[in-house]
Design an enzyme around this catalytic site. Structure first.
Site, PDB file in Angstrom:
ATOM      1  N   HIS A   1       0.796  -1.228   0.000  1.00 47.65           N
ATOM      2  CA  HIS A   1       0.000   0.000   0.000  1.00 47.65           C
ATOM      3  C   HIS A   1       0.827   1.277   0.000  1.00 47.65           C
ATOM      4  CE1 HIS A   1      -4.160  -1.432   0.568  1.00 47.65           C
ATOM      5  NE2 HIS A   1      -3.629  -2.431   1.226  1.00 47.65           N
TER       6      HIS A   1
ATOM      7  N   LYS B   1      -8.434  14.149   4.127  1.00 43.55           N
ATOM      8  CA  LYS B   1      -7.628  12.921   4.162  1.00 43.55           C
ATOM      9  C   LYS B   1      -6.639  13.072   5.314  1.00 43.55           C
ATOM     10  CE  LYS B   1      -6.487  13.711  -0.153  1.00 43.55           C
ATOM     11  NZ  LYS B   1      -6.700  12.479  -0.881  1.00 43.55           N
ATOM     12  N   ARG B   2      -5.912  12.010   5.637  1.00 45.27           N
ATOM     13  CA  ARG B   2      -4.909  12.136   6.697  1.00 45.27           C
ATOM     14  C   ARG B   2      -3.962  13.292   6.384  1.00 45.27           C
ATOM     15  NH1 ARG B   2      -4.220   8.257  10.882  1.00 45.27           N
ATOM     16  NH2 ARG B   2      -2.558   9.616  11.571  1.00 45.27           N
TER      17      ARG B   2
ATOM     18  N   LYS C   1       0.749  14.407   1.013  1.00 41.71           N
ATOM     19  CA  LYS C   1      -0.597  14.694   0.495  1.00 41.71           C
ATOM     20  C   LYS C   1      -0.773  16.187   0.198  1.00 41.71           C
ATOM     21  CE  LYS C   1      -2.642  10.694   2.857  1.00 41.71           C
ATOM     22  NZ  LYS C   1      -3.188   9.897   1.748  1.00 41.71           N
TER      23      LYS C   1
ATOM     24  N   THR D   1      -8.525   6.525  -2.381  1.00 43.40           N
ATOM     25  CA  THR D   1      -9.905   6.096  -2.603  1.00 43.40           C
ATOM     26  C   THR D   1     -10.867   7.263  -2.363  1.00 43.40           C
ATOM     27  OG1 THR D   1      -9.971   5.221  -0.343  1.00 43.40           O
ATOM     28  CG2 THR D   1      -9.568   3.645  -2.118  1.00 43.40           C
TER      29      THR D   1
ATOM     30  N   LYS E   1     -14.493   8.505  -4.314  1.00 40.06           N
ATOM     31  CA  LYS E   1     -15.756   8.862  -3.654  1.00 40.06           C
ATOM     32  C   LYS E   1     -16.260  10.212  -4.165  1.00 40.06           C
ATOM     33  CE  LYS E   1     -14.112   6.254   0.276  1.00 40.06           C
ATOM     34  NZ  LYS E   1     -13.257   6.337   1.470  1.00 40.06           N
TER      35      LYS E   1
END
Length: 852
Positions: A376, A570-571, A576, A678, A682
């Site tokens: 992952h 998100k985290r 990110k 993911t 969504k």
């Protein structure tokens, strides 16, 4: 709150027949309130009503659950065991009602009882047993496996405290324990009859024949708690089994002799601490003894249970003198969700060799044919490497087995590449000693050697695994490497979370998309239909109005519901790049301050996500976002042109509210760092447009919808690598871009935190000197792309058409597709989408009991 008209419409929508009589639901609800909760309507609280409702709904699961397990016992199919340290399930009530087809019936029954179903649904605690994407993916996988009729079991840990509750105090993240079980959990069933021993510490001794024996161990017991996982209207109910640590039930006689009974009881906590709390780290490996204990506890209990079920299915009993394990891989597939359960590899070898008396060769073949490994992450710091000294102390027999696996593997590498010692060093499972003299076990290498399939989770990610991260292994085992692009379950992430959008889709193309997301392609026929595009706009606006009302109530911020909702949830992690986003918000703020009469598209920026408690820079980024919010939201010159809100304690249930309201989805990780994502799927499914880099699954999303329907910016993987090779200097990019230079200087000067000017100096220092994820290099391209977003948003017809093309192109990103590929190409199972027969709903005990 639903109006009377809405409620009646919901009952008849999509022509779904009411599965159960409303009167029976009311009777069952009142019976549970009386006999299970032991309250009447005079003293019952909303939480009592929630529990009565949960028990009522669970009644409809029970017969299906038992019947499914009986069916598996009778047919003895190959079973899939999904081992994961995280299952981020969220709430269960509404999802269960939807999958059983009783949502409208229950809603009407509660309405007649004078209760509000939405209010009761809000009482349920999120089962936050995961950090982020990996755990949420596991939850979506369970839903799809049940919907596809795959005989599957999730195995995880029943953490007493899930992912921490995030509070924002004075702009900073503060963590509180997530005591999600304090009121009980109506969805689980304890199974003490299947409690199993798990051993730690001790030593290895050899008997007269040289056979190893693990002795003098400390024993902890694993108590299973089962949660039903219903498929979508197919009468299949699979099982998620979570283990809870329990101490041994006896004390040493010495404690009683010393009169220290109280201390003896208190010492039990040491054992039970194993499942006390979920480690709140994401994409960062921290080598703590408790974490390794958790990992081993999970696999040791699960493998005993798997072998028990294998023996029971094959022989009808647990205790057989000699079991033929040669068929084990024909009946058992074990999927390792990242390296967290990888200690299960030596554990299965130990069980087969030491307990079941198989030869090394027999055990090894079974092991490789049974295990498959999903990777992952591409970040080096996230790969697990356990110190040999820790493993020697905690799991001495397993260390022996790992050394033997590595010895045999190194022999095969040396035969294939004679004299290539550098390659052998790179591929060794046991790494060379570091500067402190500590050797480590590379768990990803162990997974690759001991599994028959290795997969990444997006096409780009899988290619990078082969070309970079595990290139040596790909050259050695090319046949093992596969791609399985991640997905999401359309049931929770559209049908449940965005019912208005689901309704207008069903009106146009029917309901088949719910279990076959490729059906959404049919919506492309309506790309130029003005009435349909208007209905999409109307649904989005209704969702935005709901979120605006929620933000006003919860955060006391008045939102312009016509503004562009730009959402980054998100985290919180540097890769990110929430930082890149908030820097552009500061740029917008500066534009408004320089020209108060500026005509611009109003924007509402929503951020959400948790930072690992020990992750300093992630917490600094949260503080920067909240500081910008404090500045922008209270500036009268800005007005409603710009608002910034950090959503406290972002979680699954909040995502279900926020995602349907998004206009723009931020997926802006540095190219080559996000494995898949993911959240991006969504948002896409809910008609949000994406601004993103060519990273993770963004690449495949762009391929599916066409580049005209997504906002792509910035460097690709090759350009990132070329810049790194050339020598990246963030200072050069800052100096070249006056806008960025001004922002960095404002942060350094304390403009956003005047009460403490140096509060965010670490952010500015990182940008100037340690910009590992190239925020500065991509800033200019991002700003130009955001200006293009604003320009496009002004043409609402074009924007709505792009939104439609996003929705219509999501077919590939269903976990039904992902799981079908796993089943056929890794597990050797054919999905069965046929319904099981409807269960007998009569008197309990009139059917044969299951032996599962």
């Amino acid at each position: 709150m639903l109006t009377d008209h809405d409620r009646r419409k919901q009952i008849s929508v999509r022509g779904i027949a009411l599965v159960e009589n409303v009167g029976n639901i009311k009777k069952s609800f009142n019976r549970h309130l009386h006999f299970s909760i032991i309250k009447d309507r005079n003293v019952a609280t909303p939480r009592d009503y929630y529990f009565a409702l949960a028990n009522t709904v669970r009644d409809h699961l029970v017969s299906r659950w038992i019947r499914t397990q009986q069916h598996y016992y009778e047919k003895d199919p190959k079973r899939v065991y999904y081992l994961s340290l995280e299952f981020y399930m969220g709430r269960t009530l509404s999802n269960t009602m939807m999958n059983l087809g009783i949502q409208a019936t229950v809603d009407e029954a509660l309405y007649q009882l004078g209760l509000d179903i939405e209010e009761l649904q809000e009482i349920e605690e999120d089962a936050g047993l995961g950090n982020g994407g990996l755990g949420r993916l596991a939850a979506c996988f369970l839903d799809s496996m049940a919907t596809l009729g795959i005989p599957a079991y999730g195995y995880g840990l029943r953490y007493e405290y899930g992912i921490f509750k995030q509070l924002i105090r004075d702009g900073w993240q503060v963590e509180e324990p997530d005591d999600w079980l304090r009121f009980g959990n109506p969805w689980e069933k304890a199974r003490p009859e299947y409690m199993l021993p798990v051993n730690f510490f001790g030593r290895v001794e050899k008997d007269g024949e040289g056979k190893s024996k693990w002795v003098d161990t400390q024993v902890v017991f694993a108590m299973p708690y089962d949660t039903p996982v219903p498929g979508y209207r197919n009468n299949v109910v699979n099982t998620l089994r979570l283990w809870s640590a329990k101490a041994e039930n006896h004390f040493h006689l010495k404690f009683f002799n010393d009169g220290d009974y109280v201390q003896a009881v208190m010492d039990r906590n040491t054992s039970e601490n194993i499942t006390r709390v979920l480690y709140p780290n994401d994409n960062m490996f921290v080598g703590k003894e408790l974490r390794l204990k958790q990992q081993y506890f999970l696999v040791a209990a699960s493998l005993q249970d798997i072998i028990r079920r294998f023996k029971s299915s094959k022989y009808g009993c647990r205790d057989v003198v000699r079991v033929d394990f040669s068929t084990f891989p024909d009946k058992v597939a074990i999927q390792l969700n990242d390296t967290h359960p990888s200690i299960g590899i030596p554990e299965l070898m130990r069980l087969l060799i030491d307990v079941e008396d198989l030869s090394w060769e027999e055990a090894w073949k079974i092991c490789v044919d049974t295990y498959a490994y999903t990777n992952h992450t591409l970040l080096p710091e996230a790969l697990e490497r356990w110190p040999v000294s820790l493993m020697q102390s905690l799991l001495p027999r397993h260390l022996e087995i790992i050394y033997q696996i590595n010895h045999l593997f190194m022999e095969s590498v040396s035969k294939r590449f004679p004299g290539d010692f550098d390659r052998m060093r790179r591929m060794s499972i046991v790494e060379e000693a570091d500067s402190h003299g500590e050797k480590r076990i590379n768990m990803a290498h162990l997974c690759i050697v001991a599994s028959h399939a290795i997969n990444g989770v997006a096409a780009l990610h899988s290619e990078l695994l082969k070309s970079h991260t595990f290139h040596d292994f790909y050259e050695f085992y090319p046949e093992k490497f596969q791609n399985k692009t991640n997905g999401i379950t359309p049931r929770r992430w559209l049908l449940l979370s965005n019912p208005s959008l689901a309704d207008i889709i069903c009106e146009k193309i029917g309901e088949d998309w719910i279990t076959n997301l490729d059906e959404l392609q049919k919506l492309k026929e309506f790309a130029d239909s003005a009435p349909f595009l208007e209905s999409i706009r109307r649904v989005k606006q209704e969702n935005k109005l709901r979120v605006a009302q929620y933000l006003e109530e919860e955060y006391n911020v008045t939102i312009n519901p016509s503004s562009l909702f730009d959402i980054h949830v998100k985290r919180i992690h540097e890769y990110k790049r929430q930082l890149l986003n908030i820097l552009f918000v500061i740029a917008l703020y500066n534009r408004i301050k320089e020209n108060p009469d500026l005509k611009m598209v109003p924007r509402t920026y929503l951020y959400g996500g948790k930072a690992a408690p020990g992750y300093h820079m992630a917490k600094q980024i949260i503080r920067l976002i909240t500081a910008v919010g404090e500045t922008v939201n209270n500036d009268p010159i800005v007005g409603d042109k710009l608002k910034v809100v950090f959503l406290e304690n972002y979680r699954v249930s909040m995502a279900e509210k926020i995602i349907p309201a998004a206009d723009l989805s931020e997926q802006i990780s540095t190219a080559g760092t996000e494995a898949s994502g993911t959240g991006n799927m969504k948002f896409m499914l809910n008609g949000s447009l994406t601004i993103g880099t060519l990273d993770g699954a963004n690449v495949e999303m762009a391929e599916e919808m066409g580049m005209d329907n997504i906002f792509i910016f910035g460097m690709n993987v090759e350009e990132v690598e070329a810049l790194e090779k050339r020598g990246y200097n963030a200072g050069e990019f800052i100096e070249k871009c006056p806008t960025l230079k001004q922002i960095v200087e404002q942060i350094e000067g304390g403009m956003l935190t005047p009460e403490e000017p140096g509060q965010l100096k670490d952010v500015a220092n990182m940008l100037r000197h340690h910009d590992r994820f190239m925020v500065c290099a991509d800033f200019d391209a991002y700003a130009k792309c955001q200006d293009k977003v604003a320009e496009t948003y002004q043409d609402q017809k074009k924007w709505s058409r792009m939104a439609l093309m996003n929705i219509a192109s999501t077919g590939k990103f269903s976990t039904d597709r992902t799981i079908s590929e796993y089943a056929r190409e890794i597990w050797g199972i054919e999905p069965n989408v046929e319904k099981l027969p409807a269960p007998y709903e009569g008197v309990p005990g009139t059917e044969n009991e299951t032996k599962e």
